[in-house]
Design a protein around this motif. Structure first.
Motif, mmCIF file in Angstrom:
data_model
loop_
_atom_site.group_PDB
_atom_site.id
_atom_site.type_symbol
_atom_site.label_atom_id
_atom_site.label_comp_id
_atom_site.label_asym_id
_atom_site.label_seq_id
_atom_site.Cartn_x
_atom_site.Cartn_y
_atom_site.Cartn_z
ATOM 1 N N ASP A 22 0.794 -1.226 0.000
ATOM 2 C CA ASP A 22 0.000 0.000 0.000
ATOM 3 C C ASP A 22 0.826 1.277 0.000
ATOM 4 O O ASP A 22 0.529 2.212 -0.743
ATOM 5 N N VAL A 23 1.860 1.336 0.821
ATOM 6 C CA VAL A 23 2.679 2.544 0.897
ATOM 7 C C VAL A 23 3.365 2.830 -0.444
ATOM 8 O O VAL A 23 3.496 3.987 -0.855
ATOM 9 N N PHE A 24 3.733 1.776 -1.158
ATOM 10 C CA PHE A 24 4.365 1.959 -2.472
ATOM 11 C C PHE A 24 3.356 2.481 -3.492
ATOM 12 O O PHE A 24 3.682 3.313 -4.337
ATOM 13 N N TYR A 25 2.118 1.997 -3.419
ATOM 14 C CA TYR A 25 1.080 2.476 -4.332
ATOM 15 C C TYR A 25 0.679 3.919 -4.049
ATOM 16 O O TYR A 25 0.404 4.680 -4.978
ATOM 17 N N VAL A 26 0.648 4.311 -2.788
ATOM 18 C CA VAL A 26 0.356 5.708 -2.455
ATOM 19 C C VAL A 26 1.452 6.612 -3.017
ATOM 20 O O VAL A 26 1.174 7.664 -3.601
ATOM 21 N N ALA A 27 2.701 6.189 -2.875
ATOM 22 C CA ALA A 27 3.821 6.965 -3.429
ATOM 23 C C ALA A 27 3.741 7.012 -4.955
ATOM 24 O O ALA A 27 3.972 8.066 -5.561
ATOM 25 N N LEU A 28 3.400 5.896 -5.570
ATOM 26 C CA LEU A 28 3.262 5.840 -7.030
ATOM 27 C C LEU A 28 2.189 6.814 -7.503
ATOM 28 O O LEU A 28 2.389 7.554 -8.478
ATOM 29 N N ASP A 29 1.063 6.834 -6.806
ATOM 30 C CA ASP A 29 -0.017 7.753 -7.154
ATOM 31 C C ASP A 29 0.447 9.202 -7.025
ATOM 32 O O ASP A 29 0.168 10.034 -7.888
ATOM 33 N N TYR A 30 1.186 9.493 -5.958
ATOM 34 C CA TYR A 30 1.705 10.847 -5.769
ATOM 35 C C TYR A 30 2.660 11.234 -6.901
ATOM 36 O O TYR A 30 2.594 12.334 -7.445
ATOM 37 N N LEU A 31 3.535 10.309 -7.274
ATOM 38 C CA LEU A 31 4.515 10.590 -8.330
ATOM 39 C C LEU A 31 3.871 10.703 -9.708
ATOM 40 O O LEU A 31 4.365 11.421 -10.572
ATOM 41 N N GLY A 32 2.806 9.940 -9.915
ATOM 42 C CA GLY A 32 2.156 9.959 -11.218
ATOM 43 C C GLY A 32 2.950 9.233 -12.293
ATOM 44 O O GLY A 32 2.812 9.522 -13.482
ATOM 45 N N THR A 33 3.789 8.300 -11.881
ATOM 46 C CA THR A 33 4.616 7.558 -12.828
ATOM 47 C C THR A 33 4.034 6.168 -13.060
ATOM 48 O O THR A 33 3.147 5.718 -12.338
ATOM 49 N N LYS A 34 4.553 5.480 -14.069
ATOM 50 C CA LYS A 34 4.149 4.106 -14.337
ATOM 51 C C LYS A 34 4.905 3.179 -13.398
ATOM 52 O O LYS A 34 6.094 3.382 -13.146
ATOM 53 N N LYS A 35 4.208 2.162 -12.910
ATOM 54 C CA LYS A 35 4.837 1.239 -11.969
ATOM 55 C C LYS A 35 6.086 0.601 -12.569
ATOM 56 O O LYS A 35 7.103 0.464 -11.886
ATOM 57 N N ALA A 36 6.037 0.224 -13.828
ATOM 58 C CA ALA A 36 7.168 -0.447 -14.476
ATOM 59 C C ALA A 36 8.371 0.479 -14.649
ATOM 60 O O ALA A 36 9.455 0.015 -14.998
ATOM 61 N N GLU A 37 8.183 1.777 -14.388
ATOM 62 C CA GLU A 37 9.272 2.745 -14.525
ATOM 63 C C GLU A 37 9.616 3.413 -13.190
ATOM 64 O O GLU A 37 10.317 4.419 -13.153
ATOM 65 N N THR A 38 9.109 2.839 -12.100
ATOM 66 C CA THR A 38 9.291 3.436 -10.784
ATOM 67 C C THR A 38 10.108 2.502 -9.894
ATOM 68 O O THR A 38 9.782 1.322 -9.774
ATOM 69 N N CYS A 39 11.160 3.018 -9.309
ATOM 70 C CA CYS A 39 12.036 2.216 -8.443
ATOM 71 C C CYS A 39 11.675 2.405 -6.979
ATOM 72 O O CYS A 39 11.454 3.526 -6.527
ATOM 73 N N VAL A 40 11.649 1.296 -6.269
ATOM 74 C CA VAL A 40 11.517 1.319 -4.822
ATOM 75 C C VAL A 40 12.898 1.042 -4.249
ATOM 76 O O VAL A 40 13.512 0.028 -4.565
ATOM 77 N N LEU A 46 12.208 -7.760 3.476
ATOM 78 C CA LEU A 46 10.753 -7.912 3.479
ATOM 79 C C LEU A 46 10.098 -6.858 2.593
ATOM 80 O O LEU A 46 9.274 -7.166 1.736
ATOM 81 N N ALA A 47 10.458 -5.603 2.788
ATOM 82 C CA ALA A 47 9.863 -4.511 2.019
ATOM 83 C C ALA A 47 10.219 -4.621 0.540
ATOM 84 O O ALA A 47 9.375 -4.387 -0.330
ATOM 85 N N LEU A 48 11.459 -4.989 0.241
ATOM 86 C CA LEU A 48 11.875 -5.111 -1.148
ATOM 87 C C LEU A 48 11.139 -6.258 -1.836
ATOM 88 O O LEU A 48 10.724 -6.132 -2.995
ATOM 89 N N THR A 49 10.938 -7.346 -1.131
ATOM 90 C CA THR A 49 10.183 -8.476 -1.683
ATOM 91 C C THR A 49 8.743 -8.062 -1.953
ATOM 92 O O THR A 49 8.177 -8.402 -3.005
ATOM 93 N N THR A 50 8.142 -7.319 -1.044
ATOM 94 C CA THR A 50 6.777 -6.822 -1.238
ATOM 95 C C THR A 50 6.696 -5.969 -2.496
ATOM 96 O O THR A 50 5.794 -6.138 -3.326
ATOM 97 N N ALA A 51 7.636 -5.056 -2.662
ATOM 98 C CA ALA A 51 7.648 -4.178 -3.831
ATOM 99 C C ALA A 51 7.871 -4.971 -5.120
ATOM 100 O O ALA A 51 7.202 -4.734 -6.133
ATOM 101 N N ALA A 52 8.798 -5.914 -5.087
ATOM 102 C CA ALA A 52 9.082 -6.736 -6.270
ATOM 103 C C ALA A 52 7.854 -7.562 -6.646
ATOM 104 O O ALA A 52 7.492 -7.649 -7.831
ATOM 105 N N ASN A 53 7.194 -8.155 -5.661
ATOM 106 C CA ASN A 53 5.996 -8.953 -5.924
ATOM 107 C C ASN A 53 4.853 -8.112 -6.482
ATOM 108 O O ASN A 53 3.985 -8.628 -7.181
ATOM 109 N N ALA A 54 4.864 -6.818 -6.176
ATOM 110 C CA ALA A 54 3.845 -5.902 -6.695
ATOM 111 C C ALA A 54 4.201 -5.382 -8.076
ATOM 112 O O ALA A 54 3.414 -4.654 -8.683
#
Length: 94
Positions: A22-40, A46-54
């Motif tokens: 969720d926190v990554f998606y909120v940041a993505l929405d704020y940035l307005g970028t495409k997920k495939a072009e956004t780095c976490v 744990l957090a990196l695995t969550t982001a990678a799985n998303a």
């Protein structure tokens, strides 16, 4: 770092920890970028695995306090190890 970022979004703001994306998606929405072009960027496996799985690109960052460096390194799209700089990320893109 406050001079270099326009907004800080925390898990407390979202109401869920980093075992959920969720926190990554909120940041993505704020940035307005495409997920495939956004780095976490994360130092937590744990957090990196969550982001990678998303479906985010992931940058693992070495931290001497991280206990699972191998998992972090193996999960990351790019891993920045002890003694390396962000130039590694730039060089990976060339």
């Amino acid at each position: 770092l406050y001079n270099f970022v326009s907004k800080i979004i925390s898990c407390a703001d979202v109401g869920k920890g980093k075992e959920a994306p969720d926190v990554f998606y909120v940041a993505l929405d704020y940035l307005g970028t495409k997920k495939a072009e956004t780095c976490v960027f994360e130092d937590s496996a744990l957090a990196l695995t969550t982001a990678a799985n998303a479906g985010f690109l992931t940058v693992g960052i070495y931290d001497k306090h991280t206990f699972d460096h191998d998992k972090l390194k193996n999960t990351a799209t790019v891993y920045i190890d002890e003694g390396e700089t962000m130039m590694k990320l730039v060089n990976e893109q060339n």
